[in-house]
Design a protein around this motif. Structure first.
Motif, mmCIF file in Angstrom:
data_model
loop_
_atom_site.group_PDB
_atom_site.id
_atom_site.type_symbol
_atom_site.label_atom_id
_atom_site.label_comp_id
_atom_site.label_asym_id
_atom_site.label_seq_id
_atom_site.Cartn_x
_atom_site.Cartn_y
_atom_site.Cartn_z
ATOM 1 N N CYS A 177 -1.036 -33.706 -1.364
ATOM 2 C CA CYS A 177 -0.548 -32.177 -1.160
ATOM 3 C C CYS A 177 -0.802 -31.513 -2.255
ATOM 4 O O CYS A 177 -0.613 -31.913 -3.486
ATOM 5 C CB CYS A 177 0.982 -32.140 -0.573
ATOM 6 S SG CYS A 177 1.203 -32.873 1.059
ATOM 7 N N ARG A 204 -1.224 -27.309 16.793
ATOM 8 C CA ARG A 204 -0.918 -26.589 15.291
ATOM 9 C C ARG A 204 0.175 -27.378 14.562
ATOM 10 O O ARG A 204 1.177 -27.111 14.260
ATOM 11 C CB ARG A 204 -0.778 -25.336 15.414
ATOM 12 C CG ARG A 204 -2.072 -24.616 16.177
ATOM 13 C CD ARG A 204 -1.759 -22.976 16.117
ATOM 14 N NE ARG A 204 -1.439 -22.292 14.958
ATOM 15 C CZ ARG A 204 -0.965 -21.155 14.971
ATOM 16 N NH1 ARG A 204 -0.743 -20.277 16.132
ATOM 17 N NH2 ARG A 204 -0.613 -20.558 13.980
ATOM 18 N N TYR A 205 0.179 -28.786 14.655
ATOM 19 C CA TYR A 205 1.192 -29.605 14.136
ATOM 20 C C TYR A 205 0.533 -30.451 12.985
ATOM 21 O O TYR A 205 -0.727 -30.796 13.010
ATOM 22 C CB TYR A 205 1.987 -30.551 15.082
ATOM 23 C CG TYR A 205 2.684 -29.690 16.200
ATOM 24 C CD1 TYR A 205 3.978 -29.171 15.988
ATOM 25 C CD2 TYR A 205 2.096 -29.240 17.323
ATOM 26 C CE1 TYR A 205 4.738 -28.367 16.800
ATOM 27 C CE2 TYR A 205 2.782 -28.542 18.307
ATOM 28 C CZ TYR A 205 3.922 -28.141 18.038
ATOM 29 O OH TYR A 205 4.688 -27.397 18.993
ATOM 30 N N PHE A 206 1.327 -31.021 11.958
ATOM 31 C CA PHE A 206 0.866 -31.964 11.027
ATOM 32 C C PHE A 206 1.822 -32.994 10.780
ATOM 33 O O PHE A 206 3.061 -32.568 10.868
ATOM 34 C CB PHE A 206 0.107 -31.141 9.871
ATOM 35 C CG PHE A 206 0.989 -30.712 9.212
ATOM 36 C CD1 PHE A 206 1.924 -30.899 8.026
ATOM 37 C CD2 PHE A 206 1.447 -29.121 9.301
ATOM 38 C CE1 PHE A 206 2.788 -30.379 7.444
ATOM 39 C CE2 PHE A 206 2.393 -28.690 8.520
ATOM 40 C CZ PHE A 206 3.076 -29.100 7.694
ATOM 41 N N HIS A 260 5.362 -28.129 12.531
ATOM 42 C CA HIS A 260 4.516 -27.118 13.167
ATOM 43 C C HIS A 260 3.907 -26.303 12.045
ATOM 44 O O HIS A 260 4.468 -26.062 10.834
ATOM 45 C CB HIS A 260 4.932 -26.108 14.224
ATOM 46 C CG HIS A 260 4.323 -25.159 14.761
ATOM 47 N ND1 HIS A 260 3.792 -23.954 14.277
ATOM 48 C CD2 HIS A 260 3.650 -25.348 15.971
ATOM 49 C CE1 HIS A 260 3.072 -23.560 15.001
ATOM 50 N NE2 HIS A 260 2.825 -24.256 16.158
ATOM 51 N N GLU A 261 2.544 -25.714 11.967
ATOM 52 C CA GLU A 261 2.047 -25.301 10.814
ATOM 53 C C GLU A 261 2.734 -24.134 10.276
ATOM 54 O O GLU A 261 2.527 -23.348 9.136
ATOM 55 C CB GLU A 261 0.425 -24.998 10.933
ATOM 56 C CG GLU A 261 -0.015 -23.935 11.919
ATOM 57 C CD GLU A 261 -1.297 -23.975 12.204
ATOM 58 O OE1 GLU A 261 -1.891 -22.706 12.417
ATOM 59 O OE2 GLU A 261 -2.047 -24.770 12.114
ATOM 60 N N LEU A 262 3.376 -23.258 11.041
ATOM 61 C CA LEU A 262 4.058 -22.154 10.845
ATOM 62 C C LEU A 262 5.481 -22.312 10.203
ATOM 63 O O LEU A 262 6.081 -21.307 9.683
ATOM 64 C CB LEU A 262 4.189 -21.114 11.972
ATOM 65 C CG LEU A 262 3.036 -20.664 12.638
ATOM 66 C CD1 LEU A 262 3.332 -19.874 14.102
ATOM 67 C CD2 LEU A 262 2.213 -19.786 11.867
ATOM 68 N N GLN A 263 5.752 -23.574 10.083
ATOM 69 C CA GLN A 263 7.235 -23.689 9.431
ATOM 70 C C GLN A 263 7.067 -23.880 7.937
ATOM 71 O O GLN A 263 5.806 -24.235 7.354
ATOM 72 C CB GLN A 263 7.598 -25.160 9.736
ATOM 73 C CG GLN A 263 8.246 -25.246 11.235
ATOM 74 C CD GLN A 263 8.681 -26.572 11.703
ATOM 75 O OE1 GLN A 263 7.890 -27.227 11.800
ATOM 76 N NE2 GLN A 263 9.866 -26.601 11.566
ATOM 77 N N ASP A 264 7.892 -23.467 7.089
ATOM 78 C CA ASP A 264 7.782 -23.380 5.568
ATOM 79 C C ASP A 264 8.187 -24.778 5.155
ATOM 80 O O ASP A 264 9.375 -25.115 4.630
ATOM 81 C CB ASP A 264 8.925 -22.261 5.000
ATOM 82 C CG ASP A 264 8.852 -22.191 3.696
ATOM 83 O OD1 ASP A 264 7.837 -22.834 3.014
ATOM 84 O OD2 ASP A 264 9.688 -21.583 3.150
ATOM 85 N N TYR A 265 7.380 -25.868 5.365
ATOM 86 C CA TYR A 265 7.643 -27.229 5.151
ATOM 87 C C TYR A 265 7.813 -27.546 3.583
ATOM 88 O O TYR A 265 8.642 -28.300 3.256
ATOM 89 C CB TYR A 265 6.506 -28.118 5.615
ATOM 90 C CG TYR A 265 5.345 -27.936 4.927
ATOM 91 C CD1 TYR A 265 5.188 -28.850 4.198
ATOM 92 C CD2 TYR A 265 4.304 -27.227 5.425
ATOM 93 C CE1 TYR A 265 3.779 -29.177 3.420
ATOM 94 C CE2 TYR A 265 3.014 -27.145 4.529
ATOM 95 C CZ TYR A 265 2.848 -28.262 3.723
ATOM 96 O OH TYR A 265 1.561 -28.071 2.988
ATOM 97 N N ARG A 307 -0.985 -35.176 4.093
ATOM 98 C CA ARG A 307 -1.017 -34.304 5.273
ATOM 99 C C ARG A 307 -2.096 -34.805 6.119
ATOM 100 O O ARG A 307 -3.302 -34.661 5.556
ATOM 101 C CB ARG A 307 -0.762 -32.930 4.711
ATOM 102 C CG ARG A 307 -0.949 -31.844 6.265
ATOM 103 C CD ARG A 307 -0.834 -30.549 5.780
ATOM 104 N NE ARG A 307 -1.077 -29.683 6.622
ATOM 105 C CZ ARG A 307 -1.083 -28.271 6.808
ATOM 106 N NH1 ARG A 307 -0.204 -27.872 5.919
ATOM 107 N NH2 ARG A 307 -1.255 -27.603 7.927
ATOM 108 N N ASN A 354 -3.378 -33.016 9.754
ATOM 109 C CA ASN A 354 -3.419 -32.061 11.095
ATOM 110 C C ASN A 354 -3.598 -32.789 12.471
ATOM 111 O O ASN A 354 -4.454 -33.795 12.461
ATOM 112 C CB ASN A 354 -4.277 -31.243 11.050
ATOM 113 C CG ASN A 354 -3.955 -30.206 9.680
ATOM 114 O OD1 ASN A 354 -2.836 -29.841 9.262
ATOM 115 N ND2 ASN A 354 -5.285 -29.765 9.118
#
Length: 104
Positions: A56, A75-77, A94-99, A68, A70
């Motif tokens: 990362c 749209r998950y990883f 989900h790719e929109l989360q502030d992981y 990571r 995908n």
């Protein structure tokens, strides 16, 4: 080299939460099945390519050895780390989360 994949309890909870959301909140069983199929395909791919994917970019996650992968069609990883020939999937996002902040 094939890696052994170990899903941590956190990763299993993450996946379960996404599936539950699709089934109960969105009332879309087919979407949940599609996501599960994609998860399984991605896991198979991970067992073959885990070591070839880059660490990362986030300095803290990099230092902890996180990589990571995908999902193939969604749209998950998965965030994972490697110990010898075993891959530990610690979380699914989900790719929109502030992981990055969730992992800090």
């Amino acid at each position: 080299m094939d890696y052994r994949i170990v899903m941590t309890e956190d990763a299993e909870k993450d996946l379960d939460n996404f599936i539950s959301y699709l089934i109960f909140d969105k009332n879309n069983i087919q979407a949940a099945k599609n996501l599960l199929d994609d998860f399984e395909k991605t896991k198979i791919s991970l067992s073959k390519v885990a070591g070839s994917l880059k660490l990362c970019d986030n300095p803290k996650l990099n230092k902890l050895g996180y990589r990571r992968i995908n999902f193939m069609a969604h749209r998950y990883f998965m965030l994972y780390r490697i110990e010898e020939n075993t891959v530990f999937v610690d979380n699914i996002f989900h790719e929109l989360q502030d992981y990055e902040n969730m992992m800090s």
